[in-house]
Design a protein around this motif. Sequence first.
Motif, PDB file in Angstrom:
ATOM      1  N   LEU A 161      -5.992  15.022   1.622  1.00  0.00           N
ATOM      2  CA  LEU A 161      -5.187  14.512   2.727  1.00  0.00           C
ATOM      3  C   LEU A 161      -5.690  13.144   3.190  1.00  0.00           C
ATOM      4  N   GLN A 162      -7.022  12.987   3.209  1.00  0.00           N
ATOM      5  CA  GLN A 162      -7.590  11.711   3.631  1.00  0.00           C
ATOM      6  C   GLN A 162      -7.243  10.614   2.641  1.00  0.00           C
ATOM      7  N   LYS A 163      -7.338  10.944   1.345  1.00  0.00           N
ATOM      8  CA  LYS A 163      -6.988   9.952   0.325  1.00  0.00           C
ATOM      9  C   LYS A 163      -5.516   9.562   0.421  1.00  0.00           C
ATOM     10  N   LYS A 164      -4.652  10.563   0.678  1.00  0.00           N
ATOM     11  CA  LYS A 164      -3.231  10.276   0.840  1.00  0.00           C
ATOM     12  C   LYS A 164      -3.004   9.378   2.050  1.00  0.00           C
ATOM     13  N   ALA A 165      -3.690   9.712   3.144  1.00  0.00           N
ATOM     14  CA  ALA A 165      -3.552   8.897   4.354  1.00  0.00           C
ATOM     15  C   ALA A 165      -4.069   7.485   4.116  1.00  0.00           C
ATOM     16  N   ASP A 166      -5.164   7.375   3.346  1.00  0.00           N
ATOM     17  CA  ASP A 166      -5.718   6.058   3.049  1.00  0.00           C
ATOM     18  C   ASP A 166      -4.737   5.239   2.208  1.00  0.00           C
ATOM     19  N   ARG A 167      -4.117   5.912   1.214  1.00  0.00           N
ATOM     20  CA  ARG A 167      -3.139   5.199   0.387  1.00  0.00           C
ATOM     21  C   ARG A 167      -1.951   4.742   1.211  1.00  0.00           C
ATOM     22  N   GLU A 168      -1.463   5.635   2.098  1.00  0.00           N
ATOM     23  CA  GLU A 168      -0.335   5.275   2.948  1.00  0.00           C
ATOM     24  C   GLU A 168      -0.703   4.132   3.883  1.00  0.00           C
ATOM     25  N   GLN A 169      -1.925   4.186   4.427  1.00  0.00           N
ATOM     26  CA  GLN A 169      -2.359   3.117   5.321  1.00  0.00           C
ATOM     27  C   GLN A 169      -2.495   1.800   4.565  1.00  0.00           C
ATOM     28  N   ALA A 170      -3.041   1.894   3.331  1.00  0.00           N
ATOM     29  CA  ALA A 170      -3.182   0.688   2.517  1.00  0.00           C
ATOM     30  C   ALA A 170      -1.819   0.072   2.206  1.00  0.00           C
ATOM     31  N   TRP A 171      -0.843   0.950   1.915  1.00  0.00           N
ATOM     32  CA  TRP A 171       0.500   0.445   1.623  1.00  0.00           C
ATOM     33  C   TRP A 171       1.131  -0.156   2.868  1.00  0.00           C
ATOM     34  N   ASP A 172       0.919   0.485   4.014  1.00  0.00           N
ATOM     35  CA  ASP A 172       1.444  -0.064   5.270  1.00  0.00           C
ATOM     36  C   ASP A 172       0.814  -1.423   5.566  1.00  0.00           C
ATOM     37  N   ASP A 173      -0.492  -1.530   5.334  1.00  0.00           N
ATOM     38  CA  ASP A 173      -1.180  -2.804   5.563  1.00  0.00           C
ATOM     39  C   ASP A 173      -0.635  -3.876   4.627  1.00  0.00           C
ATOM     40  N   ARG A 174      -0.381  -3.483   3.362  1.00  0.00           N
ATOM     41  CA  ARG A 174       0.145  -4.436   2.390  1.00  0.00           C
ATOM     42  C   ARG A 174       1.539  -4.910   2.787  1.00  0.00           C
ATOM     43  N   LYS A 175       2.372  -3.975   3.246  1.00  0.00           N
ATOM     44  CA  LYS A 175       3.720  -4.356   3.685  1.00  0.00           C
ATOM     45  C   LYS A 175       3.654  -5.291   4.882  1.00  0.00           C
ATOM     46  N   THR A 176       2.741  -5.002   5.818  1.00  0.00           N
ATOM     47  CA  THR A 176       2.587  -5.863   6.982  1.00  0.00           C
ATOM     48  C   THR A 176       2.152  -7.265   6.560  1.00  0.00           C
ATOM     49  N   GLU A 177       1.220  -7.316   5.593  1.00  0.00           N
ATOM     50  CA  GLU A 177       0.744  -8.602   5.089  1.00  0.00           C
ATOM     51  C   GLU A 177       1.871  -9.380   4.435  1.00  0.00           C
ATOM     52  N   LEU A 178       2.692  -8.689   3.628  1.00  0.00           N
ATOM     53  CA  LEU A 178       3.810  -9.361   2.963  1.00  0.00           C
ATOM     54  C   LEU A 178       4.835  -9.874   3.974  1.00  0.00           C
ATOM     55  N   ARG A 179       5.111  -9.072   5.010  1.00  0.00           N
ATOM     56  CA  ARG A 179       6.050  -9.510   6.046  1.00  0.00           C
ATOM     57  C   ARG A 179       5.527 -10.732   6.769  1.00  0.00           C
ATOM     58  N   GLN A 180       4.212 -10.741   7.041  1.00  0.00           N
ATOM     59  CA  GLN A 180       3.627 -11.888   7.729  1.00  0.00           C
ATOM     60  C   GLN A 180       3.718 -13.146   6.875  1.00  0.00           C
ATOM     61  N   LYS A 181       3.418 -13.005   5.576  1.00  0.00           N
ATOM     62  CA  LYS A 181       3.496 -14.160   4.685  1.00  0.00           C
ATOM     63  C   LYS A 181       4.931 -14.665   4.569  1.00  0.00           C
ATOM     64  N   ARG A 182       5.882 -13.720   4.512  1.00  0.00           N
ATOM     65  CA  ARG A 182       7.298 -14.100   4.439  1.00  0.00           C
ATOM     66  C   ARG A 182       7.702 -14.860   5.687  1.00  0.00           C
ATOM     67  N   GLN A 183       7.273 -14.359   6.839  1.00  0.00           N
ATOM     68  CA  GLN A 183       7.621 -15.012   8.089  1.00  0.00           C
ATOM     69  C   GLN A 183       6.986 -16.394   8.181  1.00  0.00           C
ATOM     70  N   GLU A 184       5.744 -16.504   7.666  1.00  0.00           N
ATOM     71  CA  GLU A 184       5.077 -17.795   7.686  1.00  0.00           C
ATOM     72  C   GLU A 184       5.832 -18.799   6.828  1.00  0.00           C
TER      73      GLU A 184
END
Length: 207
Positions: A174-197
């Motif tokens: 469960l922790q690994k799944k949560a970590d993967r989901e968090q990593a993907w969420d962080d990556r999406k946030t990073e991509l959105r920020q770069k797109r906005q920039e």
Amino acid sequence: MTDYVAVATFPDNATAYQAFSALKNSPVSAAVDTGAIVERDEHGNVTVPEGYNADFGAGIGTGSLIGILVGVLGGPLGMLLGWGLGASIGALSDADRADTRSSALLEFSRLVPTGRNALVLQTDEADTQALDDFVAHYNGEIVRRPLDEVLAEIETAEQASRQASAAAEEALKLQKKADREQAWDDRKTELRQKRQERINRIRQAFA
């Protein structure tokens, strides 16, 4: 005749070895099925430097009760009880944990502090006095618990260990799944920020 598991402790480690050597050549050994010196080093690691089996001579047979008991006390349960750790286990036997004070495994684990050893014996005794006198001759003390009681606790401990292992494995998944989901969420946030920039830079260029 009654089957027991007994732990004999002595004033020092050398005396335990002396007593164990004498026991193997004593008439009292007729009441001892298997036995071993069990040591706990300064790091809390459990070892069996010397063993005795009445049927097979020196050495503890694989799967013997002594070997299983040491395995349990040297494993996760032993760490909980303090057998495999240098820390004190006094907190496990305070007044509000009265149920644990009757535990054979807890009692045995307390008898071997860091840097000390003890004789762990499986006996079949009609009269406990002979072995008591033998241990007392070396200024030692002996604690017995019925074999059936110890076996029942070992079975319960092993079951609890399996359940704890399964629960830990599930929690890790469960922790690994949560970590993967968090990593993907962080990556999406990073991509959105770069797109906005990029959008902001384009707007500034045409402003």
